[in-house]
Write a protein that holds these residues in place. Structure first.
Motif, PDB file in Angstrom:
ATOM      1  N   GLN A  24      24.451 -22.961  56.534  1.00  9.71           N
ATOM      2  CA  GLN A  24      23.498 -21.819  56.660  1.00  9.71           C
ATOM      3  C   GLN A  24      24.025 -21.176  54.313  1.00  9.71           C
ATOM      4  O   GLN A  24      23.034 -21.001  54.067  1.00  9.71           O
ATOM      5  CB  GLN A  24      23.854 -20.560  57.619  1.00  9.71           C
ATOM      6  N   PHE A  25      25.375 -20.994  54.584  1.00  8.58           N
ATOM      7  CA  PHE A  25      24.734 -21.150  52.990  1.00  8.58           C
ATOM      8  C   PHE A  25      24.870 -22.367  52.388  1.00  8.58           C
ATOM      9  O   PHE A  25      24.508 -21.318  50.980  1.00  8.58           O
ATOM     10  CB  PHE A  25      26.612 -20.357  53.080  1.00  8.58           C
ATOM     11  N   LEU A  26      25.011 -23.439  52.098  1.00 10.98           N
ATOM     12  CA  LEU A  26      24.235 -24.293  51.278  1.00 10.98           C
ATOM     13  C   LEU A  26      22.985 -23.635  51.083  1.00 10.98           C
ATOM     14  O   LEU A  26      22.444 -24.349  50.165  1.00 10.98           O
ATOM     15  CB  LEU A  26      25.150 -25.462  51.986  1.00 10.98           C
ATOM     16  N   ARG A  27      22.168 -23.826  52.169  1.00 11.93           N
ATOM     17  CA  ARG A  27      20.880 -24.113  51.877  1.00 11.93           C
ATOM     18  C   ARG A  27      20.134 -22.728  51.096  1.00 11.93           C
ATOM     19  O   ARG A  27      19.456 -22.564  50.184  1.00 11.93           O
ATOM     20  CB  ARG A  27      19.982 -24.298  53.529  1.00 11.93           C
ATOM     21  N   ARG A  28      21.282 -21.685  51.060  1.00 13.46           N
ATOM     22  CA  ARG A  28      20.667 -20.491  50.654  1.00 13.46           C
ATOM     23  C   ARG A  28      20.968 -20.849  48.577  1.00 13.46           C
ATOM     24  O   ARG A  28      20.435 -20.673  48.130  1.00 13.46           O
ATOM     25  CB  ARG A  28      21.612 -18.915  51.158  1.00 13.46           C
ATOM     26  N   VAL A  29      22.490 -21.448  48.872  1.00 12.65           N
ATOM     27  CA  VAL A  29      22.932 -22.114  47.744  1.00 12.65           C
ATOM     28  C   VAL A  29      21.590 -22.587  46.625  1.00 12.65           C
ATOM     29  O   VAL A  29      21.376 -22.585  45.873  1.00 12.65           O
ATOM     30  CB  VAL A  29      24.214 -22.549  47.378  1.00 12.65           C
ATOM     31  N   ILE A  30      21.090 -23.640  47.485  1.00 16.40           N
ATOM     32  CA  ILE A  30      20.305 -24.470  46.879  1.00 16.40           C
ATOM     33  C   ILE A  30      19.011 -23.533  47.022  1.00 16.40           C
ATOM     34  O   ILE A  30      18.168 -24.637  45.344  1.00 16.40           O
ATOM     35  CB  ILE A  30      19.807 -25.613  48.067  1.00 16.40           C
ATOM     36  N   LYS A  31      18.162 -22.810  47.306  1.00 13.67           N
ATOM     37  CA  LYS A  31      17.268 -22.054  47.015  1.00 13.67           C
ATOM     38  C   LYS A  31      17.406 -21.385  45.434  1.00 13.67           C
ATOM     39  O   LYS A  31      16.057 -20.860  45.670  1.00 13.67           O
ATOM     40  CB  LYS A  31      17.055 -21.443  47.934  1.00 13.67           C
ATOM     41  N   PRO A  33      17.834 -19.922  42.213  1.00 12.91           N
ATOM     42  CA  PRO A  33      17.755 -20.741  40.697  1.00 12.91           C
ATOM     43  C   PRO A  33      18.886 -21.019  40.189  1.00 12.91           C
ATOM     44  O   PRO A  33      18.392 -21.777  39.186  1.00 12.91           O
ATOM     45  CB  PRO A  33      16.877 -19.718  40.110  1.00 12.91           C
ATOM     46  N   ARG A  34      19.615 -20.556  40.175  1.00 13.85           N
ATOM     47  CA  ARG A  34      21.024 -20.990  39.453  1.00 13.85           C
ATOM     48  C   ARG A  34      21.371 -22.853  39.940  1.00 13.85           C
ATOM     49  O   ARG A  34      21.902 -24.058  38.872  1.00 13.85           O
ATOM     50  CB  ARG A  34      22.255 -20.660  39.840  1.00 13.85           C
ATOM     51  N   ALA A  35      20.629 -23.196  40.961  1.00 16.16           N
ATOM     52  CA  ALA A  35      21.667 -24.311  41.095  1.00 16.16           C
ATOM     53  C   ALA A  35      20.882 -25.993  40.155  1.00 16.16           C
ATOM     54  O   ALA A  35      20.981 -26.531  40.497  1.00 16.16           O
ATOM     55  CB  ALA A  35      21.279 -24.401  42.884  1.00 16.16           C
ATOM     56  N   ARG A  36      19.468 -25.620  40.037  1.00 12.58           N
ATOM     57  CA  ARG A  36      19.258 -26.079  38.802  1.00 12.58           C
ATOM     58  C   ARG A  36      18.890 -25.489  38.075  1.00 12.58           C
ATOM     59  O   ARG A  36      18.434 -24.668  38.051  1.00 12.58           O
ATOM     60  CB  ARG A  36      17.803 -27.073  39.489  1.00 12.58           C
ATOM     61  N   ASP A  37      18.550 -26.315  36.663  1.00 10.29           N
ATOM     62  CA  ASP A  37      18.292 -26.423  35.259  1.00 10.29           C
ATOM     63  C   ASP A  37      16.849 -26.725  35.071  1.00 10.29           C
ATOM     64  O   ASP A  37      16.234 -27.127  35.690  1.00 10.29           O
ATOM     65  CB  ASP A  37      19.077 -27.146  34.160  1.00 10.29           C
ATOM     66  N   GLU A  38      16.732 -26.491  34.135  1.00  6.53           N
ATOM     67  CA  GLU A  38      15.402 -26.824  33.808  1.00  6.53           C
ATOM     68  C   GLU A  38      14.150 -27.439  33.604  1.00  6.53           C
ATOM     69  O   GLU A  38      13.114 -28.324  34.736  1.00  6.53           O
ATOM     70  CB  GLU A  38      15.158 -26.077  32.465  1.00  6.53           C
ATOM     71  N   ALA A  39      15.205 -28.700  33.385  1.00 11.87           N
ATOM     72  CA  ALA A  39      15.104 -30.701  34.250  1.00 11.87           C
ATOM     73  C   ALA A  39      14.959 -30.282  35.249  1.00 11.87           C
ATOM     74  O   ALA A  39      14.618 -31.673  36.223  1.00 11.87           O
ATOM     75  CB  ALA A  39      16.001 -31.091  33.581  1.00 11.87           C
ATOM     76  N   GLY A  40      14.924 -30.001  36.889  1.00 11.93           N
ATOM     77  CA  GLY A  40      15.514 -29.730  37.796  1.00 11.93           C
ATOM     78  C   GLY A  40      17.180 -30.431  38.033  1.00 11.93           C
ATOM     79  O   GLY A  40      17.323 -30.799  39.006  1.00 11.93           O
ATOM     80  N   LYS A  41      17.847 -30.774  36.706  1.00 12.68           N
ATOM     81  CA  LYS A  41      18.785 -31.450  37.391  1.00 12.68           C
ATOM     82  C   LYS A  41      20.439 -29.949  37.666  1.00 12.68           C
ATOM     83  O   LYS A  41      20.323 -29.697  38.017  1.00 12.68           O
ATOM     84  CB  LYS A  41      19.483 -31.845  36.175  1.00 12.68           C
ATOM     85  N   ALA A  42      21.282 -30.661  38.822  1.00 14.02           N
ATOM     86  CA  ALA A  42      21.962 -30.072  39.725  1.00 14.02           C
ATOM     87  C   ALA A  42      23.057 -29.794  38.409  1.00 14.02           C
ATOM     88  O   ALA A  42      23.334 -29.598  37.865  1.00 14.02           O
ATOM     89  CB  ALA A  42      22.515 -30.553  40.491  1.00 14.02           C
ATOM     90  N   THR A  43      23.439 -28.487  38.616  1.00 14.80           N
ATOM     91  CA  THR A  43      23.882 -27.008  37.585  1.00 14.80           C
ATOM     92  C   THR A  43      25.074 -27.640  38.251  1.00 14.80           C
ATOM     93  O   THR A  43      26.066 -27.883  39.709  1.00 14.80           O
ATOM     94  CB  THR A  43      23.368 -26.269  37.319  1.00 14.80           C
TER      95      THR A  43
END
Length: 72
Positions: A24-31, A33-43
């Protein structure tokens, strides 16, 4: 393995807790905005949290297995 039944049950509950809570925690982290940069790459934010969740779930499984083994 020779553990009291109460301790075995506690270990099983702790293992299950980890398997229920962390996804459940991971689902929230994936959503987040800090999880992906402008190009959609994982941060780094996402990578660190994926490692945290993975390690916690593996430990949760191990704790649950120890609890079950103690009951058997």
């Amino acid at each position: 393995m020779d553990l009291p039944v109460a301790v075995s049950v506690l270990l099983i509950v702790a293992g299950l807790w980890n398997l229920v809570i962390w996804p459940q925690f991971l689902r929230r982290v994936i959503k987040d905005p800090r999880a992906r940069d402008e190009a959609g790459k994982a941060t780094t934010f996402l990578t660190v949290h994926i490692v945290l969740v993975t390690v916690s779930m593996v430990l949760g499984i191990a704790v649950g297995v120890v609890g079950i083994a103690a009951l058997v």
